[in-house]
Structure formats: structure tokens, C-alpha cells
Design a protein around this motif. Structure first.
Motif, mmCIF file in Angstrom:
data_model
loop_
_atom_site.group_PDB
_atom_site.id
_atom_site.type_symbol
_atom_site.label_atom_id
_atom_site.label_comp_id
_atom_site.label_asym_id
_atom_site.label_seq_id
_atom_site.Cartn_x
_atom_site.Cartn_y
_atom_site.Cartn_z
ATOM 1 N N SER A 69 0.828 -1.211 0.000
ATOM 2 C CA SER A 69 0.000 0.000 0.000
ATOM 3 C C SER A 69 0.859 1.256 0.000
ATOM 4 N N ALA A 70 1.912 1.279 0.810
ATOM 5 C CA ALA A 70 2.810 2.438 0.846
ATOM 6 C C ALA A 70 3.508 2.619 -0.495
ATOM 7 N N LEU A 71 3.935 1.528 -1.105
ATOM 8 C CA LEU A 71 4.576 1.626 -2.418
ATOM 9 C C LEU A 71 3.608 2.138 -3.482
ATOM 10 N N ALA A 72 2.344 1.717 -3.409
ATOM 11 C CA ALA A 72 1.342 2.205 -4.357
ATOM 12 C C ALA A 72 1.138 3.709 -4.187
ATOM 13 N N CYS A 73 1.097 4.172 -2.947
ATOM 14 C CA CYS A 73 0.951 5.615 -2.696
ATOM 15 C C CYS A 73 2.156 6.380 -3.234
ATOM 16 N N LEU A 74 3.353 5.858 -2.996
ATOM 17 C CA LEU A 74 4.559 6.527 -3.496
ATOM 18 C C LEU A 74 4.577 6.569 -5.019
ATOM 19 N N TYR A 75 4.030 5.554 -5.663
ATOM 20 C CA TYR A 75 3.951 5.543 -7.122
ATOM 21 C C TYR A 75 2.962 6.596 -7.631
ATOM 22 N N LEU A 76 1.836 6.758 -6.932
ATOM 23 C CA LEU A 76 0.794 7.678 -7.383
ATOM 24 C C LEU A 76 1.114 9.148 -7.078
ATOM 25 N N MET A 77 1.867 9.418 -6.037
ATOM 26 C CA MET A 77 2.124 10.795 -5.615
ATOM 27 C C MET A 77 2.778 11.666 -6.688
ATOM 28 N N PRO A 78 3.779 11.220 -7.423
ATOM 29 C CA PRO A 78 4.378 12.089 -8.447
ATOM 30 C C PRO A 78 3.421 12.422 -9.593
ATOM 31 N N ASN A 79 2.364 11.641 -9.750
ATOM 32 C CA ASN A 79 1.417 11.877 -10.831
ATOM 33 C C ASN A 79 0.334 12.900 -10.476
ATOM 34 N N SER A 113 -1.286 16.590 -9.716
ATOM 35 C CA SER A 113 -1.043 17.918 -10.277
ATOM 36 C C SER A 113 -0.536 18.870 -9.200
ATOM 37 N N VAL A 114 0.044 19.975 -9.648
ATOM 38 C CA VAL A 114 0.561 20.986 -8.720
ATOM 39 C C VAL A 114 -0.581 21.570 -7.899
ATOM 40 N N GLU A 115 -1.728 21.754 -8.530
ATOM 41 C CA GLU A 115 -2.895 22.295 -7.826
ATOM 42 C C GLU A 115 -3.292 21.390 -6.658
ATOM 43 N N THR A 116 -3.230 20.096 -6.858
ATOM 44 C CA THR A 116 -3.561 19.152 -5.797
ATOM 45 C C THR A 116 -2.574 19.262 -4.650
ATOM 46 N N TRP A 117 -1.280 19.395 -4.942
ATOM 47 C CA TRP A 117 -0.269 19.536 -3.902
ATOM 48 C C TRP A 117 -0.450 20.837 -3.126
#
Length: 66
Positions: A11-21, A23-27
Motif C-alpha cells: 500500500s505504501a509503495l502504491a501511494c509513493l507511485y501515485l504521488m508524483p502523478n 497535479s501541482v494544484e492538488t499539492w
């Protein structure tokens, strides 16, 4: 937790994979909500701090130096 420790790691690896994708607005929204949450958390903790109130009640009153 079922399938521990495999499921939490996957689960942590899946989150780390999705985080770079994201958008800047979301961050930016995430950071704004984190800042607001931190202000509320620390403000509440500062006002409701039992330890500080207990120490203030136990300490003798300070004398004014004249």
C-alpha cells in the motif's frame, strides 16, 4: 491487519507511485489543508494544555521587586 506486513508495504509503495502523478494544484491544496490543520491542532493544544495549567497552579506567586 490482514497479510501483515506485506499489505502495508504494498500500500505504501502504491501511494509513493501515485504521488508524483498528482497535479501541482492538488499539492497546493494539500499543503493549505495541512497548514490549516496544524494551526488548529497546535492552537487547541496550546489552549488545553493540562501540564502548563497544573504547573502554573502549583508554582508560588511571583513577588514584585520594588
Amino acid at each position: 491487519m490482514p497479510f501483515s506486513p506485506v499489505l502495508p508495504i504494498v500500500s505504501a509503495l502504491a501511494c509513493l507511485y501515485l504521488m508524483p502523478n498528482l497535479s501541482v494544484e492538488t499539492w497546493l491544496r494539500f499543503l493549505a489543508w495541512m497548514l490549516l490543520g496544524g494551526i488548529i491542532y497546535f492552537g487547541y493544544g496550546h489552549r488545553r494544555n493540562r501540564l502548563a495549567r497544573r504547573e502554573a497552579a502549583q508554582s508560588p506567586p511571583e513577588r514584585a521587586v520594588v
